[in-house]
Design a protein around this motif. Structure first.
Motif, mmCIF file in Angstrom:
data_model
loop_
_atom_site.group_PDB
_atom_site.id
_atom_site.type_symbol
_atom_site.label_atom_id
_atom_site.label_comp_id
_atom_site.label_asym_id
_atom_site.label_seq_id
_atom_site.Cartn_x
_atom_site.Cartn_y
_atom_site.Cartn_z
ATOM 1 N N ASN A 1 11.664 1.677 2.154
ATOM 2 C CA ASN A 1 10.594 2.630 1.860
ATOM 3 C C ASN A 1 9.233 1.989 2.025
ATOM 4 N N MET A 2 8.266 2.836 2.345
ATOM 5 C CA MET A 2 6.889 2.398 2.456
ATOM 6 C C MET A 2 5.985 3.525 1.973
ATOM 7 N N LEU A 3 4.898 3.129 1.322
ATOM 8 C CA LEU A 3 3.874 4.070 0.900
ATOM 9 C C LEU A 3 2.595 3.733 1.654
ATOM 10 N N ILE A 4 1.966 4.741 2.211
ATOM 11 C CA ILE A 4 0.709 4.564 2.934
ATOM 12 C C ILE A 4 -0.318 5.429 2.230
ATOM 13 N N MET A 5 -1.374 4.785 1.733
ATOM 14 C CA MET A 5 -2.389 5.471 0.926
ATOM 15 C C MET A 5 -3.771 5.332 1.557
ATOM 16 N N ARG A 6 -4.494 6.413 1.548
ATOM 17 C CA ARG A 6 -5.905 6.362 1.915
ATOM 18 C C ARG A 6 -6.693 6.061 0.639
ATOM 19 N N HIS A 7 -7.741 5.283 0.762
ATOM 20 C CA HIS A 7 -8.595 4.961 -0.384
ATOM 21 C C HIS A 7 -9.190 6.217 -1.003
ATOM 22 N N GLY A 8 -9.676 6.098 -2.238
ATOM 23 C CA GLY A 8 -10.366 7.197 -2.908
ATOM 24 C C GLY A 8 -11.709 7.490 -2.244
ATOM 25 N N GLU A 9 -12.320 8.589 -2.653
ATOM 26 C CA GLU A 9 -13.608 8.999 -2.092
ATOM 27 C C GLU A 9 -14.631 7.869 -2.236
ATOM 28 N N ALA A 10 -15.352 7.612 -1.142
ATOM 29 C CA ALA A 10 -16.337 6.530 -1.123
ATOM 30 C C ALA A 10 -17.741 7.070 -0.928
ATOM 31 N N GLY B 1 -1.760 13.573 13.034
ATOM 32 C CA GLY B 1 -0.854 14.498 12.371
ATOM 33 C C GLY B 1 -1.514 15.240 11.236
ATOM 34 N N VAL B 2 -0.867 15.209 10.110
ATOM 35 C CA VAL B 2 -1.369 15.882 8.919
ATOM 36 C C VAL B 2 -2.659 15.194 8.456
ATOM 37 N N GLY B 3 -3.624 15.977 7.968
ATOM 38 C CA GLY B 3 -4.840 15.378 7.434
ATOM 39 C C GLY B 3 -4.515 14.503 6.241
ATOM 40 N N PHE B 4 -5.307 13.494 6.006
ATOM 41 C CA PHE B 4 -5.086 12.549 4.911
ATOM 42 C C PHE B 4 -6.267 12.651 3.959
ATOM 43 N N PRO B 5 -6.197 13.512 2.933
ATOM 44 C CA PRO B 5 -7.290 13.569 1.964
ATOM 45 C C PRO B 5 -7.455 12.215 1.265
ATOM 46 N N THR B 6 -8.608 11.998 0.663
ATOM 47 C CA THR B 6 -8.823 10.743 -0.046
ATOM 48 C C THR B 6 -7.784 10.575 -1.148
ATOM 49 N N ARG C 1 -15.775 10.120 -8.458
ATOM 50 C CA ARG C 1 -14.623 10.950 -8.099
ATOM 51 C C ARG C 1 -13.528 10.101 -7.467
ATOM 52 N N GLY C 2 -13.918 9.163 -6.605
ATOM 53 C CA GLY C 2 -12.950 8.273 -5.962
ATOM 54 C C GLY C 2 -12.208 7.424 -6.972
ATOM 55 N N GLU C 3 -12.913 6.951 -7.991
ATOM 56 C CA GLU C 3 -12.269 6.180 -9.056
ATOM 57 C C GLU C 3 -11.272 7.059 -9.814
ATOM 58 N N GLN C 4 -11.646 8.318 -10.067
ATOM 59 C CA GLN C 4 -10.741 9.242 -10.756
ATOM 60 C C GLN C 4 -9.514 9.548 -9.904
ATOM 61 N N GLU C 5 -9.715 9.714 -8.586
ATOM 62 C CA GLU C 5 -8.585 9.959 -7.688
ATOM 63 C C GLU C 5 -7.609 8.783 -7.717
ATOM 64 N N ALA C 6 -8.151 7.584 -7.618
ATOM 65 C CA ALA C 6 -7.299 6.385 -7.629
ATOM 66 C C ALA C 6 -6.564 6.265 -8.960
ATOM 67 N N PHE D 1 4.532 13.711 0.608
ATOM 68 C CA PHE D 1 3.094 13.538 0.820
ATOM 69 C C PHE D 1 2.405 14.113 -0.412
ATOM 70 N N THR D 2 1.684 13.269 -1.139
ATOM 71 C CA THR D 2 1.082 13.690 -2.403
ATOM 72 C C THR D 2 -0.395 13.334 -2.414
ATOM 73 N N GLN D 3 -1.209 14.274 -2.884
ATOM 74 C CA GLN D 3 -2.647 14.032 -3.039
ATOM 75 C C GLN D 3 -3.045 14.317 -4.477
ATOM 76 N N PRO D 4 -4.161 13.736 -4.918
ATOM 77 C CA PRO D 4 -4.554 13.873 -6.323
ATOM 78 C C PRO D 4 -4.633 15.309 -6.828
ATOM 79 N N SER D 5 -5.107 16.229 -6.010
ATOM 80 C CA SER D 5 -5.270 17.622 -6.457
ATOM 81 C C SER D 5 -3.936 18.268 -6.828
ATOM 82 N N GLN D 6 -2.823 17.759 -6.304
ATOM 83 C CA GLN D 6 -1.505 18.297 -6.641
ATOM 84 C C GLN D 6 -1.042 17.857 -8.035
#
Length: 168
Positions: free
Chosen positions: A11-20, A135-140, A34-39, A161-166
């Motif tokens: 398994n591998m997880l690929i993460m985009r950084h939080g909002e900068a 491919g699929v967009g990668f939200p922060t 907001r980026g700190e809260q997302e992380a 695929f999971t994003q903070p808003s979920q």
């Protein structure tokens, strides 16, 4: 427990950084509040999954850019894991170079990469579809979870695929 010599799915997880924050130079842009809260949201979610034995604790690697380091450090703090830095997972680096590196890694624990667009999108596209499309967009702060027998073009399967808003 499997050894690095066993063949099977890894398994591998690929993460985009939080909002900068915007600014220059690019490598020094910090996370916004907001980026700190997302992380933090994603770190808490991963921690719960590990505590529930749903996910093994990954080995965490981040881009040297400040926003990726800050995001990854929050994950590391929540998981009690060390932070490793990879110089070749910055925004414009080659997904093929990342795959070459992955092929030489042990399968003992999942790998988590904390990086940037367009690299995260291109890497997922290359691993799953065989081409470095975004491919699929990668939200922060979003995380793509993949599994494969070998980390090569077109050999991965996107499992989640999971994003903070979920998670709010």
């Amino acid at each position: 427990m499997s050894s690095g010599l066993s063949r099977g799915l890894t398994n591998m997880l690929i993460m985009r950084h939080g909002e900068a924050a915007s600014g220059f130079p690019d490598h020094a842009r910090p996370l916004t509040q907001r980026g700190e809260q997302e992380a933090d949201t994603m770190a808490h979610w991963l921690s719960l999954r590990i505590k529930q034995d749903e996910l093994p604790c990954p080995t965490i690697y981040a881009s040297p850019f400040l926003r990726a380091q800050q995001t990854a450090q929050q994950i590391c703090d929540a998981l009690g894991a060390p932070l490793n830095t990879l110089a070749f997972i910055t925004p414009e680096d080659s997904p093929s170079d990342v795959i070459d590196w992955l092929l030489n890694q042990s399968a003992d624990a999942p790998i988590m990469l904390v990086s940037h667009m367009p690299l995260v999108g291109e890497l997922v596209g290359l691993l799953v579809e065989g081409v470095p499309s975004q491919g699929v967009g990668f939200p922060t702060a979003a995380i793509a979870e993949l599994e494969a027998e070998v980390w090569a073009a077109g050999c991965g399967q996107l499992k989640r695929f999971t994003q903070p808003s979920q998670l709010l």
